[in-house]
Design a protein around this motif. Structure first.
Motif, PDB file in Angstrom:
ATOM      1  N   HIS A 131      -1.073 -14.441  13.696  1.00  0.00           N
ATOM      2  CA  HIS A 131      -2.382 -14.084  14.243  1.00  0.00           C
ATOM      3  C   HIS A 131      -2.837 -12.706  13.772  1.00  0.00           C
ATOM      4  CE1 HIS A 131      -0.681 -17.022  17.140  1.00  0.00           C
ATOM      5  NE2 HIS A 131      -1.938 -17.498  17.155  1.00  0.00           N
ATOM      6  N   THR A 132      -2.105 -12.125  12.820  1.00  0.00           N
ATOM      7  CA  THR A 132      -2.462 -10.800  12.295  1.00  0.00           C
ATOM      8  C   THR A 132      -3.111 -10.955  10.926  1.00  0.00           C
ATOM      9  OG1 THR A 132      -0.568  -9.815  13.449  1.00  0.00           O
ATOM     10  CG2 THR A 132      -1.603  -8.505  11.714  1.00  0.00           C
ATOM     11  N   PRO A 133      -4.325 -10.448  10.751  1.00  0.00           N
ATOM     12  CA  PRO A 133      -4.971 -10.540   9.436  1.00  0.00           C
ATOM     13  C   PRO A 133      -4.137  -9.858   8.359  1.00  0.00           C
ATOM     14  CG  PRO A 133      -6.550  -9.867  11.115  1.00  0.00           C
ATOM     15  CD  PRO A 133      -5.202  -9.828  11.752  1.00  0.00           C
ATOM     16  N   ARG A 134      -4.145 -10.432   7.180  1.00  0.00           N
ATOM     17  CA  ARG A 134      -3.354  -9.884   6.075  1.00  0.00           C
ATOM     18  C   ARG A 134      -3.767  -8.449   5.757  1.00  0.00           C
ATOM     19  NH1 ARG A 134      -2.319 -13.390   0.584  1.00  0.00           N
ATOM     20  NH2 ARG A 134      -0.600 -12.109  -0.242  1.00  0.00           N
ATOM     21  N   HIS A 135      -5.071  -8.191   5.867  1.00  0.00           N
ATOM     22  CA  HIS A 135      -5.589  -6.846   5.606  1.00  0.00           C
ATOM     23  C   HIS A 135      -4.976  -5.838   6.583  1.00  0.00           C
ATOM     24  CE1 HIS A 135      -8.571  -3.573   6.100  1.00  0.00           C
ATOM     25  NE2 HIS A 135      -8.743  -3.720   4.779  1.00  0.00           N
ATOM     26  N   ASP A 136      -4.932  -6.190   7.881  1.00  0.00           N
ATOM     27  CA  ASP A 136      -4.351  -5.296   8.896  1.00  0.00           C
ATOM     28  C   ASP A 136      -2.861  -5.073   8.645  1.00  0.00           C
ATOM     29  OD1 ASP A 136      -6.830  -5.294   9.982  1.00  0.00           O
ATOM     30  OD2 ASP A 136      -6.324  -6.504  11.748  1.00  0.00           O
ATOM     31  N   LEU A 137      -2.158  -6.134   8.243  1.00  0.00           N
ATOM     32  CA  LEU A 137      -0.723  -6.018   7.988  1.00  0.00           C
ATOM     33  C   LEU A 137      -0.436  -5.083   6.823  1.00  0.00           C
ATOM     34  CD1 LEU A 137       1.898  -7.183   9.129  1.00  0.00           C
ATOM     35  CD2 LEU A 137       1.783  -8.967   7.386  1.00  0.00           C
ATOM     36  N   MET A 138      -1.258  -5.197   5.764  1.00  0.00           N
ATOM     37  CA  MET A 138      -1.057  -4.346   4.600  1.00  0.00           C
ATOM     38  C   MET A 138      -1.306  -2.874   4.944  1.00  0.00           C
ATOM     39  SD  MET A 138      -3.112  -4.308   0.975  1.00  0.00           S
ATOM     40  CE  MET A 138      -4.548  -3.577   1.777  1.00  0.00           C
ATOM     41  N   TRP A 139      -2.438  -2.610   5.594  1.00  0.00           N
ATOM     42  CA  TRP A 139      -2.747  -1.225   5.926  1.00  0.00           C
ATOM     43  C   TRP A 139      -1.813  -0.662   6.997  1.00  0.00           C
ATOM     44  CZ3 TRP A 139      -5.051   2.024   3.041  1.00  0.00           C
ATOM     45  CH2 TRP A 139      -6.011   1.598   2.124  1.00  0.00           C
ATOM     46  N   GLY A 140      -1.342  -1.503   7.898  1.00  0.00           N
ATOM     47  CA  GLY A 140      -0.360  -1.032   8.873  1.00  0.00           C
ATOM     48  C   GLY A 140       0.917  -0.578   8.196  1.00  0.00           C
ATOM     49  N   THR A 141       1.345  -1.339   7.172  1.00  0.00           N
ATOM     50  CA  THR A 141       2.550  -0.960   6.418  1.00  0.00           C
ATOM     51  C   THR A 141       2.325   0.325   5.640  1.00  0.00           C
ATOM     52  OG1 THR A 141       3.121  -3.308   6.205  1.00  0.00           O
ATOM     53  CG2 THR A 141       4.239  -1.752   4.728  1.00  0.00           C
ATOM     54  N   VAL A 142       1.149   0.451   4.997  1.00  0.00           N
ATOM     55  CA  VAL A 142       0.842   1.661   4.220  1.00  0.00           C
ATOM     56  C   VAL A 142       0.812   2.893   5.118  1.00  0.00           C
ATOM     57  CG1 VAL A 142      -0.937   2.824   2.872  1.00  0.00           C
ATOM     58  CG2 VAL A 142      -0.405   0.417   2.413  1.00  0.00           C
ATOM     59  N   ILE A 143       0.158   2.760   6.255  1.00  0.00           N
ATOM     60  CA  ILE A 143       0.078   3.897   7.185  1.00  0.00           C
ATOM     61  C   ILE A 143       1.463   4.280   7.708  1.00  0.00           C
ATOM     62  CG2 ILE A 143      -0.793   4.619   9.449  1.00  0.00           C
ATOM     63  CD1 ILE A 143      -3.281   2.901   8.855  1.00  0.00           C
ATOM     64  N   HIS A 144       2.278   3.260   8.003  1.00  0.00           N
ATOM     65  CA  HIS A 144       3.638   3.539   8.481  1.00  0.00           C
ATOM     66  C   HIS A 144       4.445   4.275   7.412  1.00  0.00           C
ATOM     67  CE1 HIS A 144       7.381   3.119  10.625  1.00  0.00           C
ATOM     68  NE2 HIS A 144       7.927   2.452   9.620  1.00  0.00           N
ATOM     69  N   MET A 145       4.342   3.873   6.172  1.00  0.00           N
ATOM     70  CA  MET A 145       5.050   4.553   5.088  1.00  0.00           C
ATOM     71  C   MET A 145       4.540   5.980   4.911  1.00  0.00           C
ATOM     72  SD  MET A 145       7.290   2.406   4.256  1.00  0.00           S
ATOM     73  CE  MET A 145       7.976   3.360   2.901  1.00  0.00           C
ATOM     74  N   ALA A 146       3.234   6.183   5.148  1.00  0.00           N
ATOM     75  CA  ALA A 146       2.687   7.542   5.067  1.00  0.00           C
ATOM     76  C   ALA A 146       3.282   8.426   6.157  1.00  0.00           C
ATOM     77  CB  ALA A 146       1.163   7.493   5.184  1.00  0.00           C
ATOM     78  N   PHE A 147       3.443   7.862   7.367  1.00  0.00           N
ATOM     79  CA  PHE A 147       4.073   8.615   8.449  1.00  0.00           C
ATOM     80  C   PHE A 147       5.514   8.983   8.090  1.00  0.00           C
ATOM     81  CE2 PHE A 147       1.043   6.635  11.729  1.00  0.00           C
ATOM     82  CZ  PHE A 147       0.234   7.764  11.714  1.00  0.00           C
ATOM     83  N   ILE A 148       6.243   8.010   7.517  1.00  0.00           N
ATOM     84  CA  ILE A 148       7.634   8.274   7.129  1.00  0.00           C
ATOM     85  C   ILE A 148       7.695   9.377   6.078  1.00  0.00           C
ATOM     86  CG2 ILE A 148       9.649   7.290   5.955  1.00  0.00           C
ATOM     87  CD1 ILE A 148       9.034   4.637   7.274  1.00  0.00           C
ATOM     88  N   ALA A 149       6.801   9.317   5.088  1.00  0.00           N
ATOM     89  CA  ALA A 149       6.788  10.324   4.029  1.00  0.00           C
ATOM     90  C   ALA A 149       6.466  11.708   4.589  1.00  0.00           C
ATOM     91  CB  ALA A 149       5.773   9.935   2.959  1.00  0.00           C
ATOM     92  N   SER A 150       5.484  11.778   5.485  1.00  0.00           N
ATOM     93  CA  SER A 150       5.124  13.085   6.057  1.00  0.00           C
ATOM     94  C   SER A 150       6.254  13.651   6.907  1.00  0.00           C
ATOM     95  CB  SER A 150       3.853  12.956   6.897  1.00  0.00           C
ATOM     96  OG  SER A 150       4.053  12.063   7.987  1.00  0.00           O
ATOM     97  N   ALA A 151       6.949  12.783   7.682  1.00  0.00           N
ATOM     98  CA  ALA A 151       8.076  13.244   8.484  1.00  0.00           C
ATOM     99  C   ALA A 151       9.213  13.736   7.595  1.00  0.00           C
ATOM    100  CB  ALA A 151       8.575  12.129   9.398  1.00  0.00           C
TER     101      ALA A 151
END
Length: 409
Positions: A131-151
């Protein structure tokens, strides 16, 4: 500080309402948590919840809790770092991270907390992937990786900054010229390199954190001189056994809010031992304050004269260990005796006292001038205490005899 500097420094209190606003926000999350929990229970009881629904609901609860944890870190750690000391030293519920928090540590902890929250959000998407749009899943993963990189970048940057601060403290200690030998447990008495943080385990064996700021605590304690247990000459003691000194050196009595009473004649090493235990307590992360019995009497008498004795006793609660040196050398005036009784009574089961005296406890009525006050003071002081009598010849006398012997030779 200049008037302008004081005014600028006082502006930090403008941030205080912001932290109280965050307290209100935390109350909102408490409401949200129990609202989500009620909906979960209702759906499970009514049979409208499948496994996916339950898992998503539980993840929402975890998400709320993690955000609440982030809020408490910002509220307590931010207020302590940027506004004012809260004074939790010695409190049994003091957070582990608060004893060594600073702006650098706080930023890293917040970054890792955000990564954790982001992980939960991403997991929610994957659990409900159909029930999750592919677009939301992709950007959720990108944002999560950005958080990991910044941390990761923040954590990497914090290393050189902490090393720079450690070198500055080590250089300061070197300028002071304090040379201390290795402790019995393998650590450097002064905390080792970088203020005891390099290769040193904490007092509880969990890591180096308790050693952070040890030199600052030692300087603030007001010790008459720097003394360590390794420089204490146990060989001249007829009593107690060396293992008693070793056991005291673990400063376990601080956690128990127990006392240490060191009795013995002049020159037996009572003050040396009291200061050395105080230094160990500082290195273990505890605040310590040292003064002679007369100085404590004067301090409390001044506070009483100013009408703030109760506040002064409460303020001393911020120090898990108080050292009261030289009880018994000079009889106390009646008022001073009562004030010292109030100090001992106030500290009872609230904080530790290290007391040195040259008379047995049974003869303290000679010092207090009142058997009732002396008995009440001893009763509270010795109830949770390690009473150690140092039996030895005066080291001053031994040194004099040694010098005379060399002269005759």
């Amino acid at each position: 500080m200049t008037t302008l500097g004081c005014a600028l420094f006082a502006t930090r209190w403008l941030q205080a309402p912001l932290y109280f606003g965050l307290v209100a926000a935390q109350g909102v999350y408490v409401y949200k948590f129990f609202n989500e929990l009620w909906h979960l229970i209702h759906h499970v009881i009514s049979g409208h919840a499948d496994e996916t629904h339950v898992m998503l609901a539980v993840l929402k609860l975890v998400d709320v809790v993690m955000i609440a944890n982030l809020l408490i870190m910002v509220i307590v750690g931010g207020y302590e770092t940027f506004v004012s000391r809260i004074g939790l030293q010695g409190h049994r519920d003091q957070p582990e991270w608060l004893s060594h928090v600073n702006s650098n540590v706080l930023k890293v902890k917040l970054a890792t907390a955000i990564v954790g929250i982001s992980s939960v959000h991403l997991l929610q998407m994957f659990v409900d992937v159909h029930h999750t749009p592919r677009h939301d899943l992709m950007w959720g993963t990108v944002i999560h990786m950005a958080f990991i990189a910044s941390a990761a970048i923040l954590a990497y940057m914090s290393g050189p900054m902490a090393a720079h601060e450690a070198k500055a403290r080590a250089a300061k200690g070197h300028v002071q010229g304090v040379a201390v030998p290795e402790q019995r447990d393998g650590r450097a008495a002064g905390g080792g390199g970088a203020d005891g943080m390099e290769g040193a385990a904490g007092a509880d064996g969990t890591g180096p954190e308790p050693w952070a700021g040890a030199e600052e605590r030692i300087e603030a304690a007001g010790f008459p001189a720097r003394k360590v247990l390794e420089m204490f000459d146990e060989g001249h003691l007829r009593a107690p056994e060396p293992q008693v000194i070793t056991r005291l050196g673990k400063v376990d009595f601080v956690a128990r809010k127990a006392n240490v009473v060191l009795l013995g004649g002049p020159g037996t090493g009572k003050t040396h031992l009291a200061v050395a235990l105080g230094v160990r307590a500082c290195q273990a992360g505890h605040g310590v304050l040292f003064a002679t019995a007369d100085e404590w009497g004067t301090r409390l008498a001044d506070a009483k004269a100013a009408g703030r004795l109760g506040k002064e006793l409460a303020r001393l609660d911020a120090y898990p260990v108080l050292v009261v040196d030289e009880v018994g050398y000079v009889p106390f005036e009646r008022e001073v005796a009562h004030l010292l009784f109030q100090l001992v009574s106030h500290r009872y089961e609230r904080g530790s006292l290290i007391v040195t005296g040259n008379r047995p406890l049974g003869r303290w009525d000679e010092v207090f001038g009142d058997s009732a006050t002396a008995s009440a003071t001893v009763d509270r002081l010795a109830h949770h205490a390690e009473v150690v009598t140092l039996d030895a010849d005066s080291y001053r006398t031994r040194r004099l005899e040694s010098t005379q012997a060399v002269g005759r030779g």
